[in-house]
Scaffold this motif. Structure first.
Motif, PDB file in Angstrom:
ATOM      1  N   ASN A   1     -58.304 -69.014  15.116  1.00 52.87           N
ATOM      2  CA  ASN A   1     -57.284 -70.034  14.918  1.00 52.87           C
ATOM      3  C   ASN A   1     -56.228 -69.426  13.995  1.00 52.87           C
ATOM      4  O   ASN A   1     -56.493 -69.151  12.819  1.00 52.87           O
ATOM      5  N   TRP A   2     -55.031 -69.177  14.548  1.00 55.28           N
ATOM      6  CA  TRP A   2     -54.003 -68.495  13.762  1.00 55.28           C
ATOM      7  C   TRP A   2     -53.616 -69.286  12.519  1.00 55.28           C
ATOM      8  O   TRP A   2     -53.231 -68.710  11.496  1.00 55.28           O
ATOM      9  N   ASP A   3     -53.724 -70.594  12.580  1.00 51.37           N
ATOM     10  CA  ASP A   3     -53.379 -71.395  11.410  1.00 51.37           C
ATOM     11  C   ASP A   3     -54.375 -71.169  10.281  1.00 51.37           C
ATOM     12  O   ASP A   3     -54.023 -71.284   9.111  1.00 51.37           O
ATOM     13  N   ASP A   4     -55.622 -70.823  10.636  1.00 52.92           N
ATOM     14  CA  ASP A   4     -56.597 -70.494   9.600  1.00 52.92           C
ATOM     15  C   ASP A   4     -56.199 -69.224   8.864  1.00 52.92           C
ATOM     16  O   ASP A   4     -56.469 -69.071   7.666  1.00 52.92           O
TER      17      ASP A   4
ATOM     18  N   ARG B   1     -53.138 -68.415   8.290  1.00 50.10           N
ATOM     19  CA  ARG B   1     -52.108 -68.865   7.354  1.00 50.10           C
ATOM     20  C   ARG B   1     -52.756 -69.407   6.083  1.00 50.10           C
ATOM     21  O   ARG B   1     -52.295 -69.127   4.962  1.00 50.10           O
ATOM     22  N   LEU B   2     -53.823 -70.158   6.242  1.00 47.66           N
ATOM     23  CA  LEU B   2     -54.529 -70.680   5.079  1.00 47.66           C
ATOM     24  C   LEU B   2     -55.161 -69.556   4.270  1.00 47.66           C
ATOM     25  O   LEU B   2     -55.213 -69.617   3.038  1.00 47.66           O
TER      26      LEU B   2
ATOM     27  N   ALA C   1     -51.218 -76.160   0.752  1.00 47.93           N
ATOM     28  CA  ALA C   1     -51.342 -76.460   2.182  1.00 47.93           C
ATOM     29  C   ALA C   1     -51.306 -77.950   2.476  1.00 47.93           C
ATOM     30  O   ALA C   1     -51.202 -78.358   3.635  1.00 47.93           O
TER      31      ALA C   1
ATOM     32  N   ARG D   1     -62.408 -74.981   6.658  1.00 49.85           N
ATOM     33  CA  ARG D   1     -61.592 -74.105   7.511  1.00 49.85           C
ATOM     34  C   ARG D   1     -61.912 -72.636   7.232  1.00 49.85           C
ATOM     35  O   ARG D   1     -61.925 -71.804   8.150  1.00 49.85           O
TER      36      ARG D   1
ATOM     37  N   SER E   1     -47.941 -64.183   7.680  1.00 52.85           N
ATOM     38  CA  SER E   1     -47.154 -65.185   6.959  1.00 52.85           C
ATOM     39  C   SER E   1     -45.705 -64.747   6.848  1.00 52.85           C
ATOM     40  O   SER E   1     -44.779 -65.547   7.040  1.00 52.85           O
TER      41      SER E   1
ATOM     42  N   ALA F   1     -44.019 -65.122  10.203  1.00 50.92           N
ATOM     43  CA  ALA F   1     -43.726 -66.536  10.474  1.00 50.92           C
ATOM     44  C   ALA F   1     -42.488 -66.991   9.714  1.00 50.92           C
ATOM     45  O   ALA F   1     -41.657 -67.745  10.239  1.00 50.92           O
TER      46      ALA F   1
END
Length: 297
Positions: A5-8, A10-11, A28, A38, A75, A78
């Motif tokens: 999960n690419w958003d993970d 980011r986290l 976040a 996560r 990051s 993005a």
């Protein structure tokens, strides 16, 4: 390796930047429990532990160090995508502009920004007040207005003006201690200042160094608390000079304290300086400071 999960990721970058789950969760907009879950999912997906979690923070594993670096790169990519999108939308002034500044400058802006809405009704302005400077490169804010020039190479900065300070009191204090103020005999005159954690502020050091002056009997953790105390008769206090003509009932004890002058710098990331909404805010802030200095002349 399971699908990531690419958003993970980011986290994960936020965890790397903050060093704690609590700090990363705050950035976040998540709860620490959700962020921890996560992180568990990401570690399960990569098949290895990424961080050792301790009470004092998060320590990356050897594999975690490599993943942190990759997450940081993602990051940054993005952010570049966001900057490119912002430049693409530069033809119209609309959207949100976040301004990060300190307390006196925040008051200066909020009390003068109303006409901006008439000129740019589709631009929303968020003024984020904090002694901690926000990271413009990571889009924590679009613009910073601070009493110093930033050192980051990817920021564009210009001096927009100078903020001056004076010593003020209420009419009641000015009348009661008129002779002492006229002779600058500060012994026995009550003062309002910052509390001990903020006693290193330049204005408070100046106040505490006044010959014969007692330590402030009322101490506040924020500048507007000093303003409230001064205007309601608690004593003399150091205030930004622009308040002299605005705050009700302020009387000048010392109109200008030259050693407290602050050069005010406006800065932004180089990738957002051409966006219409940011440009509109920058131009308006420049106009406000120009008008402020014209009023001083």
């Amino acid at each position: 390796m399971k699908h990531l999960n690419w958003d993970d990721l980011r986290l994960l970058a936020l965890i790397a930047q903050e060093g704690t789950l609590r700090g990363a969760a705050r950035r976040a907009g998540l709860s620490p429990a959700t962020l921890s879950r996560r992180l568990d999912q990401l570690e399960e997906a990569v098949g290895q532990k990424l961080v050792e979690r301790h009470q004092g923070g998060c320590v990356p594993t050897t594999f975690g160090v490599d993943m942190f670096a990759l997450a940081e790169q993602m990051s940054d990519i993005a952010l570049e995508v966001e900057h490119a999108q912002a430049r693409q939308n530069a033809s119209s002034a609309s959207g949100v502009v976040r301004i990060n500044t300190d307390e006196w400058l925040s008051y200066f802006l909020t009390t003068r920004f109303a006409p901006f809405h008439d000129a740019y009704p589709d631009v929303e302005v968020e003024i984020v007040t904090s002694h901690r400077p926000y990271n413009l490169a990571r889009r924590e804010a679009d613009i910073a207005i601070r009493p110093y020039r930033p050192e980051q190479l990817d920021l564009v900065a210009r001096q927009v003006g100078t903020l001056s300070f004076g010593l003020y009191g209420s009419q009641a204090i000015a009348t009661r201690y008129a002779e002492a103020i006229a002779n600058q005999n500060w012994t026995g005159v009550p003062f309002v200042g910052f509390d001990e954690p903020r006693a290193e502020f330049q204005s408070d050091q100046w106040l505490r160094a006044l010959p014969g002056a007692p330590a402030p009997w009322m101490r506040c953790s924020y500048g507007l608390g000093i303003l409230d105390g001064v205007t309601h008769g608690a004593g003399l206090g150091v205030l930004a000079s622009f308040l002299a003509s605005e705050a009700h009932g302020l009387v000048t004890a010392i109109a200008h304290i030259p050693e407290l002058d602050q050069a005010i710098w406006l800065s932004m990331h180089r990738t957002v300086r051409t966006t219409a909404r940011v440009r509109a805010v920058v131009d308006f802030v420049g106009l406000l400071f120009a008008q402020y200095h014209e009023g001083e002349d």
